[in-house]
Design a protein around this motif. Structure first.
Motif: not given
Lengths: 98, 246
Positions: B88-93
């Motif tokens: 899973l790749v997501v922005p830290e936010a």
């Protein structure tokens, strides 16, 4: 503390934490090389080499101070280990050389 | 509802799989990727000492590849037939701030997916999902430039004897867990609910992530930019210098 030389390794697993291993080579009381390894998390990962570089060529008496000083300014997020575990593992490895 | 990319593709070799995950991390586009490994492989955590964790001779003999990840965590055996890996790749936010809290949040999507299949899975800190106290999934995370990459394994079918003939388990770890045989601490979907169709597992995992993160996950592919990055990254993961660095 007597001047020590040799290569040694020690590992520690804090309860509920991750494995941390320290392998070091000491030449006449000075750290010639030091490596930390294990299944812990440390972000950003590049900081691990930065800590090892900071310790290399230091007198063994300065290990604790250098590690605490490093983590107080390094801005790392760790999971499964804490700064004191790096100190403890390094001291365990050193103790085997005495 | 947010829209994240869903990439579900066939097996790749170890270096390519890790290269794709790093390319996704570099692009930073929110993505759930499901994949498998062929040939079977062992991946080790970024900080692990390879010879302490992996029986390299056994891996070579069995044709099992070995690769170092960019994420921390432990050694994982990725059987070509018996496991599914997610990343899973997501922005830290998009996730809670700390590694521990974000790991728990992402693992809750795995839990939701496994429950879709009737498995009573629960998150077990620090980074595992367990069923009746036995590990069915382990995850690892790293971050770069405000983007989180978490990847991990879901055990579909398990040959524990083979797994632990390829992995070395430290005495300190066994002592802490309190059970002599590491193989007694792992389970699989097959052991819990019988034979399962891997496609059903993938769909259940997709649903779990969609529900927990309130995300629409339409099937997509890698971008041209990501594809261009893969050969160079693959070269890194295939290098002895990278894999034997610690």
């Amino acid at each position: 503390m007597p001047v020590v030389s040799g290569t040694s390794s020690a590992e520690l697993k804090p309860p509920g934490g991750k494995l941390l291993r320290c392998t070091l080579t000491i030449k006449e009381g000075v750290i010639a090389s030091i490596r930390f390894s294990g299944d812990f998390f440390l972000i950003p990962g590049e900081k691990m080499v930065a800590l090892e570089d900071a310790l290399t060529r230091m007198e063994v008496e300065k290990i604790e101070r250098v590690i605490h000083s490093f983590f107080s300014t390094a801005h790392v997020d760790m999971l499964g280990v804490a700064p004191e575990h790096f100190v403890e593992t390094a001291k365990m490895a050193l103790a085997k050389l005495h | 509802m947010q829209t994240w990319r869903f990439i579900d593709h066939g097996p790749r070799d170890a270096a390519t799989n890790m290269a794709i995950d790093e390319a996704l991390l570099m692009s930073g586009r929110p993505t759930l990727r499901l994949y498998t490994w062929s040939p079977s492989a062992v991946s080790i955590g970024y900080f692990q000492a390879i010879r302490e964790e992996v029986n390299l001779e056994a891996c070579k003999r069995e044709g099992v590849e070995v690769v170092r990840r960019i994420s921390g965590g432990g050694a994982v055996y990725h059987d070509a037939q018996g496991e599914i890996t997610y990343s899973l790749v997501v922005p830290e936010a998009a996730v809670p701030g700390t590694v521990q809290d974000s790991c728990a949040a992402i693992c809750s999507a795995l839990v939701a997916g496994l429950r879709e299949m009737g498995v009573e899975a629960v998150f077990s800190p620090l980074n595992d999902v367990v069923v009746n106290g036995k590990k069915i999934s382990g995850s690892a995370q790293t971050r770069r430039h405000g983007v989180v990459l978490q990847h991990g394994t879901v055990l579909v079918d398990l040959d524990a004897i083979r797994m632990f003939s390829l992995l070395r388990v430290s005495a300190a770890k066994i002592a802490d867990k309190g059970i002599a045989a590491a193989s007694q601490r792992v389970t699989s979907l097959r052991a819990e609910v019988g034979a399962v169709d891997p496609r059903a597992v993938r769909e259940a995992l997709r649903k779990g992530f969609a529900r927990v993160f309130d995300a629409d996950l339409p099937p997509e592919t890698l971008t041209d930019e990501e594809k261009e990055r893969i050969p160079g990254l693959r070269e890194k993961y295939a290098r002895r210098q990278w894999n034997l660095q610690r």
